[in-house]
Design a protein around this motif. Sequence first.
Motif, PDB file in Angstrom:
ATOM      1  N   ALA A  41     -42.210  42.172  36.536  1.00  0.00           N
ATOM      2  CA  ALA A  41     -41.707  41.217  37.516  1.00  0.00           C
ATOM      3  C   ALA A  41     -41.731  39.799  36.956  1.00  0.00           C
ATOM      4  CB  ALA A  41     -42.530  41.307  38.782  1.00  0.00           C
ATOM      5  N   SER A  42     -42.583  39.568  35.951  1.00  0.00           N
ATOM      6  CA  SER A  42     -42.709  38.223  35.405  1.00  0.00           C
ATOM      7  C   SER A  42     -41.626  37.899  34.375  1.00  0.00           C
ATOM      8  CB  SER A  42     -44.086  38.064  34.750  1.00  0.00           C
ATOM      9  OG  SER A  42     -44.229  39.029  33.737  1.00  0.00           O
ATOM     10  N   ALA A  43     -40.756  38.860  34.058  1.00  0.00           N
ATOM     11  CA  ALA A  43     -39.698  38.614  33.064  1.00  0.00           C
ATOM     12  C   ALA A  43     -38.339  39.022  33.614  1.00  0.00           C
ATOM     13  CB  ALA A  43     -39.996  39.357  31.767  1.00  0.00           C
ATOM     14  N   PRO A  44     -37.894  38.304  34.640  1.00  0.00           N
ATOM     15  CA  PRO A  44     -36.651  38.731  35.299  1.00  0.00           C
ATOM     16  C   PRO A  44     -35.387  38.443  34.492  1.00  0.00           C
ATOM     17  CG  PRO A  44     -37.462  36.715  36.307  1.00  0.00           C
ATOM     18  CD  PRO A  44     -38.513  37.145  35.311  1.00  0.00           C
ATOM     19  N   PHE A  45     -35.465  37.558  33.506  1.00  0.00           N
ATOM     20  CA  PHE A  45     -34.242  37.163  32.804  1.00  0.00           C
ATOM     21  C   PHE A  45     -34.157  37.831  31.440  1.00  0.00           C
ATOM     22  CE2 PHE A  45     -35.209  33.704  35.752  1.00  0.00           C
ATOM     23  CZ  PHE A  45     -34.021  33.698  36.483  1.00  0.00           C
ATOM     24  N   THR A  46     -32.941  38.243  31.065  1.00  0.00           N
ATOM     25  CA  THR A  46     -32.715  38.865  29.760  1.00  0.00           C
ATOM     26  C   THR A  46     -31.477  38.250  29.121  1.00  0.00           C
ATOM     27  OG1 THR A  46     -31.415  40.609  30.801  1.00  0.00           O
ATOM     28  CG2 THR A  46     -33.738  41.096  30.406  1.00  0.00           C
ATOM     29  N   VAL A  47     -31.422  38.312  27.796  1.00  0.00           N
ATOM     30  CA  VAL A  47     -30.244  37.827  27.072  1.00  0.00           C
ATOM     31  C   VAL A  47     -29.128  38.857  27.233  1.00  0.00           C
ATOM     32  CG1 VAL A  47     -29.302  37.211  24.813  1.00  0.00           C
ATOM     33  CG2 VAL A  47     -31.670  36.605  25.387  1.00  0.00           C
ATOM     34  N   PRO A  48     -27.973  38.464  27.737  1.00  0.00           N
ATOM     35  CA  PRO A  48     -26.878  39.433  27.849  1.00  0.00           C
ATOM     36  C   PRO A  48     -26.370  39.816  26.460  1.00  0.00           C
ATOM     37  CG  PRO A  48     -26.090  37.226  28.366  1.00  0.00           C
ATOM     38  CD  PRO A  48     -27.581  37.116  28.159  1.00  0.00           C
ATOM     39  N   PRO A  49     -25.995  41.090  26.268  1.00  0.00           N
ATOM     40  CA  PRO A  49     -25.475  41.479  24.952  1.00  0.00           C
ATOM     41  C   PRO A  49     -24.195  40.709  24.636  1.00  0.00           C
ATOM     42  CG  PRO A  49     -25.269  43.298  26.542  1.00  0.00           C
ATOM     43  CD  PRO A  49     -25.980  42.181  27.245  1.00  0.00           C
ATOM     44  N   LEU A  50     -23.984  40.401  23.350  1.00  0.00           N
ATOM     45  CA  LEU A  50     -22.718  39.792  22.940  1.00  0.00           C
ATOM     46  C   LEU A  50     -21.585  40.761  23.275  1.00  0.00           C
ATOM     47  CD1 LEU A  50     -22.921  38.288  19.335  1.00  0.00           C
ATOM     48  CD2 LEU A  50     -22.610  37.048  21.486  1.00  0.00           C
ATOM     49  N   PRO A  51     -20.489  40.264  23.813  1.00  0.00           N
ATOM     50  CA  PRO A  51     -19.376  41.165  24.152  1.00  0.00           C
ATOM     51  C   PRO A  51     -18.500  41.508  22.947  1.00  0.00           C
ATOM     52  CG  PRO A  51     -18.902  38.947  24.929  1.00  0.00           C
ATOM     53  CD  PRO A  51     -20.283  38.902  24.317  1.00  0.00           C
ATOM     54  N   TYR A  52     -18.974  41.240  21.739  1.00  0.00           N
ATOM     55  CA  TYR A  52     -18.233  41.542  20.505  1.00  0.00           C
ATOM     56  C   TYR A  52     -19.252  41.580  19.372  1.00  0.00           C
ATOM     57  CZ  TYR A  52     -18.471  36.546  21.330  1.00  0.00           C
ATOM     58  OH  TYR A  52     -18.928  35.302  21.694  1.00  0.00           O
ATOM     59  N   ALA A  53     -18.795  42.029  18.188  1.00  0.00           N
ATOM     60  CA  ALA A  53     -19.705  42.115  17.046  1.00  0.00           C
ATOM     61  C   ALA A  53     -20.044  40.720  16.520  1.00  0.00           C
ATOM     62  CB  ALA A  53     -19.062  42.936  15.935  1.00  0.00           C
ATOM     63  N   TYR A  54     -21.165  40.618  15.820  1.00  0.00           N
ATOM     64  CA  TYR A  54     -21.574  39.325  15.260  1.00  0.00           C
ATOM     65  C   TYR A  54     -20.473  38.705  14.399  1.00  0.00           C
ATOM     66  CZ  TYR A  54     -26.364  40.746  16.476  1.00  0.00           C
ATOM     67  OH  TYR A  54     -27.507  41.147  17.137  1.00  0.00           O
ATOM     68  N   ASP A  55     -19.736  39.568  13.674  1.00  0.00           N
ATOM     69  CA  ASP A  55     -18.740  39.035  12.739  1.00  0.00           C
ATOM     70  C   ASP A  55     -17.351  38.913  13.351  1.00  0.00           C
ATOM     71  OD1 ASP A  55     -18.000  41.662  12.928  1.00  0.00           O
ATOM     72  OD2 ASP A  55     -18.152  42.106  10.770  1.00  0.00           O
ATOM     73  N   ALA A  56     -17.252  39.069  14.660  1.00  0.00           N
ATOM     74  CA  ALA A  56     -15.932  39.084  15.314  1.00  0.00           C
ATOM     75  C   ALA A  56     -15.206  37.741  15.203  1.00  0.00           C
ATOM     76  CB  ALA A  56     -16.078  39.467  16.785  1.00  0.00           C
ATOM     77  N   LEU A  57     -15.964  36.661  15.009  1.00  0.00           N
ATOM     78  CA  LEU A  57     -15.346  35.328  15.025  1.00  0.00           C
ATOM     79  C   LEU A  57     -15.160  34.761  13.620  1.00  0.00           C
ATOM     80  CD1 LEU A  57     -17.422  33.887  18.015  1.00  0.00           C
ATOM     81  CD2 LEU A  57     -15.238  35.115  18.090  1.00  0.00           C
ATOM     82  N   GLU A  58     -15.455  35.578  12.605  1.00  0.00           N
ATOM     83  CA  GLU A  58     -15.214  35.166  11.216  1.00  0.00           C
ATOM     84  C   GLU A  58     -13.725  34.891  11.031  1.00  0.00           C
ATOM     85  OE1 GLU A  58     -17.262  34.836   8.567  1.00  0.00           O
ATOM     86  OE2 GLU A  58     -19.047  36.065   8.910  1.00  0.00           O
ATOM     87  N   PRO A  59     -13.359  33.956  10.177  1.00  0.00           N
ATOM     88  CA  PRO A  59     -14.217  33.082   9.373  1.00  0.00           C
ATOM     89  C   PRO A  59     -14.597  31.791  10.102  1.00  0.00           C
ATOM     90  CG  PRO A  59     -11.957  32.670   8.779  1.00  0.00           C
ATOM     91  CD  PRO A  59     -11.934  33.712   9.885  1.00  0.00           C
ATOM     92  N   TYR A  60     -14.254  31.677  11.373  1.00  0.00           N
ATOM     93  CA  TYR A  60     -14.433  30.389  12.066  1.00  0.00           C
ATOM     94  C   TYR A  60     -15.903  30.151  12.417  1.00  0.00           C
ATOM     95  CZ  TYR A  60      -9.455  31.012  12.291  1.00  0.00           C
ATOM     96  OH  TYR A  60      -8.154  31.223  11.941  1.00  0.00           O
TER      97      TYR A  60
END
Length: 244
Positions: A41-60
């Motif tokens: 109950a003390s940790a209600p917040f979580t990081v939402p998963p990225l909706p794409y792969a880490y490298d999806a925005l390469e090369p920018y």
Amino acid sequence: MHNPMHNIDRRSAIATMTALAGAAALAPGLLAQTAPAAAPASAPFTVPPLPYAYDALEPYIDAQTMQIHHDKHHQTYVNNLNAAVAGHPELAGKSVNDLVANLAALPDSIRTAIQNNGGGHANHSLFWLTLGKGTTAPSGELAKAIDGKFSGLSGFQEKLTAAALSVFGSGWAWLVKLPDGSLNIETTHNQDSPLTQGHTPILALDVWEHAYYLKYQNVRASYVKAYFSVINWDFASSQFAKKA
Ligand code: MN3
């Protein structure tokens, strides 16, 4: 390259969250007895998963920056936010956007922690969604509003760039919708959110050095230029269409 492990992790994380959310809705007492480690109950917040792969925005935006930014920086804001709300059952069930939009209503002892870490969580959760590749232009009402306010996309780009470069130190540049429905470009310092002013973020541009230093070092202008190639205009257009 799509990383299959990342997808599997994400699917199982979503499945776990969905199962927990369902269990909590049906039997919160039971959940507390059977799965305390997974959802204290003390940790209600979580990081939402990225909706794409880490490298999806390469090369920018490079994969390593995305991974550290999402998995380390965002996680730290979430950890600190959870620590701040622990021991405040009166805040249970409030979304991070609720908390950040109503800073004045918070206890003095945790207001700054929520401003910084709730802001960090809210801002980054939005930031990931405003990024993507594949949509090249705003649509619908947002397209009309940008034309009206900035005389077109290049005018908008000029104004957002100037705002992003004007931030001294750490902060964000934003395209927001004001309560009267009009567009505005604004900046915030540190992890302050436009939500605190009652403004609805449409696009988020993180200009903390951690957002670009590995690839662009001190040249924020190059990162800001690259940002315009990875705007998820579909998301921005739907965000603008939402009722305030
Ligand atoms: Mn950041």
